[in-house]
Design a protein around this motif. Structure first.
Motif, PDB file in Angstrom:
ATOM      1  N   ALA A  37       0.835  -1.205   0.000  1.00 12.49           N
ATOM      2  CA  ALA A  37       0.000   0.000   0.000  1.00 12.49           C
ATOM      3  C   ALA A  37       0.871   1.257   0.000  1.00 12.49           C
ATOM      4  O   ALA A  37       0.618   2.205  -0.754  1.00 12.49           O
ATOM      5  CB  ALA A  37      -0.927  -0.011   1.215  1.00 12.49           C
ATOM      6  N   ILE A  50      -1.409   4.015  -1.446  1.00 12.70           N
ATOM      7  CA  ILE A  50      -2.716   3.668  -0.877  1.00 12.70           C
ATOM      8  C   ILE A  50      -2.657   3.905   0.626  1.00 12.70           C
ATOM      9  O   ILE A  50      -1.771   3.377   1.316  1.00 12.70           O
ATOM     10  CB  ILE A  50      -3.070   2.203  -1.177  1.00 12.70           C
ATOM     11  CG1 ILE A  50      -3.266   2.016  -2.689  1.00 12.70           C
ATOM     12  CG2 ILE A  50      -4.323   1.761  -0.424  1.00 12.70           C
ATOM     13  CD1 ILE A  50      -3.454   0.573  -3.115  1.00 12.70           C
ATOM     14  N   LEU A  55      -5.277  -2.262   2.852  1.00 10.43           N
ATOM     15  CA  LEU A  55      -5.110  -3.058   1.637  1.00 10.43           C
ATOM     16  C   LEU A  55      -4.839  -4.502   2.044  1.00 10.43           C
ATOM     17  O   LEU A  55      -3.972  -4.758   2.880  1.00 10.43           O
ATOM     18  CB  LEU A  55      -3.962  -2.522   0.782  1.00 10.43           C
ATOM     19  CG  LEU A  55      -3.647  -3.315  -0.492  1.00 10.43           C
ATOM     20  CD1 LEU A  55      -4.806  -3.252  -1.479  1.00 10.43           C
ATOM     21  CD2 LEU A  55      -2.355  -2.794  -1.147  1.00 10.43           C
ATOM     22  N   THR A  62      -9.531  -1.976   0.484  1.00 10.19           N
ATOM     23  CA  THR A  62      -9.438  -2.666  -0.798  1.00 10.19           C
ATOM     24  C   THR A  62      -8.915  -4.081  -0.592  1.00 10.19           C
ATOM     25  O   THR A  62      -7.966  -4.299   0.160  1.00 10.19           O
ATOM     26  CB  THR A  62      -8.493  -1.907  -1.751  1.00 10.19           C
ATOM     27  OG1 THR A  62      -8.947  -0.559  -1.899  1.00 10.19           O
ATOM     28  CG2 THR A  62      -8.432  -2.576  -3.114  1.00 10.19           C
TER      29      THR A  62
END
Length: 428
Positions: free
Chosen positions: A101, A106, A110, A389
């Motif tokens: 990530a 991100i 994750l 995610t």
């Protein structure tokens, strides 16, 4: 379209499944070995009794075995353990990917859903266990498939465990690792000089012959049951997140069916009250190889026509040039406001190495496709970097060693002495 071995043996007193229904025209059929609609030739899927599904509780699931059969009450067959044809796959790791990530920018949680931990090291063990359990109930005595590799591994292994004959069909240019890990189980392995689509076409013809009337082709005549096994990847992620659906999922696409079934699993969990949908719903993202990207190409072009392609590239497990569920994958992605993209061979290799270096997960090339597309989705702004995610890795990197073998190796080569180690800088 159906085997002449007609009588259905699926126990509807135990199974929540009630019929097969056409995804195109909604025509209904008995729970038999049939995969296409007689009215419009559309694909069939399993239809369930909503009242039966509504009786399933979290506690019931959590008390079940540590494999896909903890969700037996949500599947079409296998409610009685004695009836199962299975390697007991599932409940594979959900790996926190904090380093990955950080490298991709991100900031939200994750996760990598790592299905390489299944018995034959791919998610295909899920679909094969469900398909062959249904096939046994339907009276079949031999197991078969058309495969790009992982499915062949799984069908051959399941047949060996069950003491049943198998015959699997593959393209002759398949990765050697997948050939060996199918042949080792001792069944018949038929290499076809052609693409996967050629192999699949031949199997569709064989299933109609008298010589194959006793044979269950997992992705042909018992395909509706086979496809339902993919739902367990959705169920598991929700359960492993503490009965929560992630805001975003990124899923590799070959036929497109895995993506549609994960989405279906989330919808079922919400409908029967086991989870609440995330605020704003969830988004589904699809990943394809640049060498075989007919679904993503259709989405990028804004249309509903999927033009078959001749597959190329290193991600052979995704090389289905005429994807059976492509239109339904498009529908799921559009409905959830997701997206699709694709990655070329160099991007795939780099993503395999990136995933391994940051998570300790060595993915086959399909996993490289998914991580490479994840990067593109972040860079393009299609995927929200702040939202939770989950990325699906569907297979083991040891099956596709050639993809990265020329790029990795020893970082040092020294003589067996302390001085050599010191000279190489290994002592600091």
């Amino acid at each position: 379209m159906t085997s002449t071995l007609a009588p259905t043996g699926i126990d509807t007193t135990a199974s929540p499944a009630r019929a097969l229904v056409c995804r195109a025209c909604s025509a209904r059929y008995p729970l038999a070995a049939q995969h296409a609609c007689y009215e419009c030739f559309g694909p069939l899927e399993v239809d369930y009794d909503p009242a039966a599904l509504a009786t399933v509780t979290r506690e019931q699931i959590e008390a079940g075995p540590q494999n896909i059969w903890r969700y037996a009450a949500l599947l079409p067959a296998g409610q009685d353990p004695a009836t199962r044809v299975t390697l007991d796959p599932g409940f594979t790791p959900l790996v926190a990917a904090d380093q990955l990530a950080a490298e991709l920018g991100i900031t939200g949680p994750l996760w990598i859903k790592d299905d390489s931990a299944n018995p034959t090291h791919s998610f295909k063990d899920r679909v094969v266990s469900v398909a062959l359990t249904a096939a046994r109930a339907l009276g079949f005595s031999r197991f078969a498939c058309a495969s790009t590799g992982n499915l062949a591994n799984s069908v051959a292994a399941h047949a060996a465990r069950a003491g049943t004959a198998s015959v699997v069909f593959i393209p002759s240019d398949l990765e050697q690792g997948k050939v060996v890990t199918t042949a080792v189980y001792g069944g018949d392995l038929v290499a076809i000089d052609g693409s996967y689509d050629d192999v699949n076409r031949l199997c569709g013809e064989l299933v109609e012959t008298d010589e194959f009337e006793d044979t269950a082709f997992v992705n042909v005549n018992v395909r509706p049951y086979y496809a339902e096994g993919s739902k367990t990847l959705g169920y598991e992620v929700a359960e492993q997140l503490g009965w929560r659906i992630p805001a975003q999922v990124v899923i590799p696409m070959a036929s497109g069916e895995l993506l549609t079934k994960v989405d279906k699993a989330f919808s079922e969990l919400v409908e029967i009250g086991l989870v609440e949908a995330p605020v704003g719903g969830w988004k589904v993202f699809g990943a394809q190889s640049a060498g075989c990207n007919p679904i993503a190409t259709a989405l990028h072009g804004g249309g509903d026509t999927i033009t078959p392609v001749k597959p190329t590239g290193i991600a052979k497990s995704l090389n289905i040039g005429d994807p059976a569920a492509g239109l339904y994958a498009l529908e799921a992605v559009r409905r959830t406001d997701g997206w699709m993209d694709y990655a070329d061979d160099d991007e795939i290799r780099a993503a395999v190495r990136l995933l391994a270096r940051t998570t300790g997960v060595f993915a086959e090339t399909a996993g490289g496709v998914t991580v490479a597309v994840l990067r593109k989705l972040v860079e393009s702004g299609k995927l929200d970097p702040t939202a939770e995610t989950v990325v699906y890795n569907t297979g083991e990197g040891l099956k596709t060693l050639d993809a990265v073998a020329g790029e990795v190796g020893p970082t040092h080569r020294i003589k067996p002495s302390l001085r050599a180690a010191r000279d190489a800088g290994l002592l600091g």
